[in-house]
Scaffold this active site. Structure first.
Site, short mmCIF file in Angstrom:
data_model
loop_
_atom_site.label_atom_id
_atom_site.label_comp_id
_atom_site.label_asym_id
_atom_site.label_seq_id
_atom_site.Cartn_x
_atom_site.Cartn_y
_atom_site.Cartn_z
N HIS A 7 -18.91 -3.30 4.14
CA HIS A 7 -19.28 -1.94 3.73
C HIS A 7 -18.59 -1.57 2.43
O HIS A 7 -17.54 -2.09 2.09
CB HIS A 7 -18.94 -0.93 4.84
CG HIS A 7 -17.48 -0.84 5.14
ND1 HIS A 7 -16.58 -0.13 4.36
CD2 HIS A 7 -16.75 -1.38 6.15
CE1 HIS A 7 -15.37 -0.23 4.87
NE2 HIS A 7 -15.44 -0.99 5.96
N GLY A 8 -19.20 -0.62 1.72
CA GLY A 8 -18.58 -0.10 0.51
C GLY A 8 -17.33 0.70 0.84
O GLY A 8 -17.04 0.99 2.00
N TRP A 12 -11.55 6.73 3.86
CA TRP A 12 -10.26 6.31 4.43
C TRP A 12 -9.71 5.07 3.73
O TRP A 12 -8.50 4.86 3.71
CB TRP A 12 -10.40 6.06 5.93
CG TRP A 12 -10.47 7.34 6.74
CD1 TRP A 12 -10.72 8.60 6.28
CD2 TRP A 12 -10.31 7.46 8.14
NE1 TRP A 12 -10.71 9.49 7.31
CE2 TRP A 12 -10.48 8.82 8.48
CE3 TRP A 12 -10.06 6.55 9.16
CZ2 TRP A 12 -10.38 9.29 9.77
CZ3 TRP A 12 -9.98 7.02 10.47
CH2 TRP A 12 -10.13 8.36 10.77
N GLN A 19 -8.92 2.31 10.07
CA GLN A 19 -10.12 2.94 10.59
C GLN A 19 -10.47 2.48 11.99
O GLN A 19 -10.97 3.25 12.78
CB GLN A 19 -11.28 2.69 9.62
CG GLN A 19 -10.99 3.33 8.28
CD GLN A 19 -11.93 2.89 7.18
OE1 GLN A 19 -12.82 3.63 6.84
NE2 GLN A 19 -11.72 1.71 6.63
N GLY A 20 -10.21 1.22 12.32
CA GLY A 20 -10.51 0.72 13.65
C GLY A 20 -11.93 1.03 14.06
O GLY A 20 -12.86 0.88 13.29
N GLU A 81 -15.28 -3.43 13.55
CA GLU A 81 -14.00 -4.06 13.20
C GLU A 81 -13.04 -3.97 14.37
O GLU A 81 -13.33 -3.35 15.39
CB GLU A 81 -13.42 -3.46 11.93
CG GLU A 81 -12.82 -2.08 12.05
CD GLU A 81 -12.28 -1.61 10.71
OE1 GLU A 81 -11.49 -2.33 10.10
OE2 GLU A 81 -12.66 -0.52 10.28
#
Length: 153
Positions: A7-8, A12, A19-20, A81
């Site tokens: 992802h871009g 965060w 971010q989890g 993730e």
């Protein structure tokens, strides 16, 4: 061959905040530009299917790619993730489940740095390294050679 897209940049990522499984951090303006770069680099790769982690940052990236390539986004929770309450073995199991599916060649999977790193490690036999925001990574199934396209921005 699966084409892995991280992802871009998210809001965060800018804060260097973990971010989890948090689904909400959106892309920054730079992140949307990185998604567009990824879409452009995939334009001539014959992409036939587009999977995405359910996280907002991945979905936003996948939607940019989908619009550019004329595809629909399929949400795939296995592409999330590493959760803050998970270990890397859990993520490896999820990644292996994706790899074990009978996906057509030229499938794109929009995911996260650690998840892509583990997938590339499994496919290439190399030490897993996190993918860069907006990058497109592939592993040749015959030679196990890794190719990475970084965003221009």
């Amino acid at each position: 061959m699966i084409l892995w897209v991280r992802h871009g940049q998210s809001t965060w990522n800018v804060l260097d905040r973990l971010q989890g499984h948090e689904l909400s951090p959106p892309l920054t303006d730079l992140g949307r530009e990185q998604a567009q770069d990824a879409a452009e680099s995939l334009a001539d790769r014959g992409v036939v299917r587009l999977l995405s982690s359910p996280a907002t940052r991945a979905l936003e990236t996948a939607e940019v790619i989908a619009a550019h390539l004329g595809l629909e986004v399929e949400v795939e929770p296995l592409l999330l993730e590493k959760g803050l309450d998970e270990n890397y073995t859990n993520v490896l199991v999820r990644v292996q489940q994706v790899l074990d599916r009978d996906l057509p060649d030229h499938t794109v999977a929009v995911s996260h740095g650690d998840t892509i790193g583990l997938a590339v490690g499994l496919l290439s036999g190399q030490r897993p390294e996190p993918a860069a925001n907006g990058s497109v990574t592939s592993v040749d199934p015959e030679t196990r050679e890794v190719a990475v396209t970084l965003p221009r921005r």
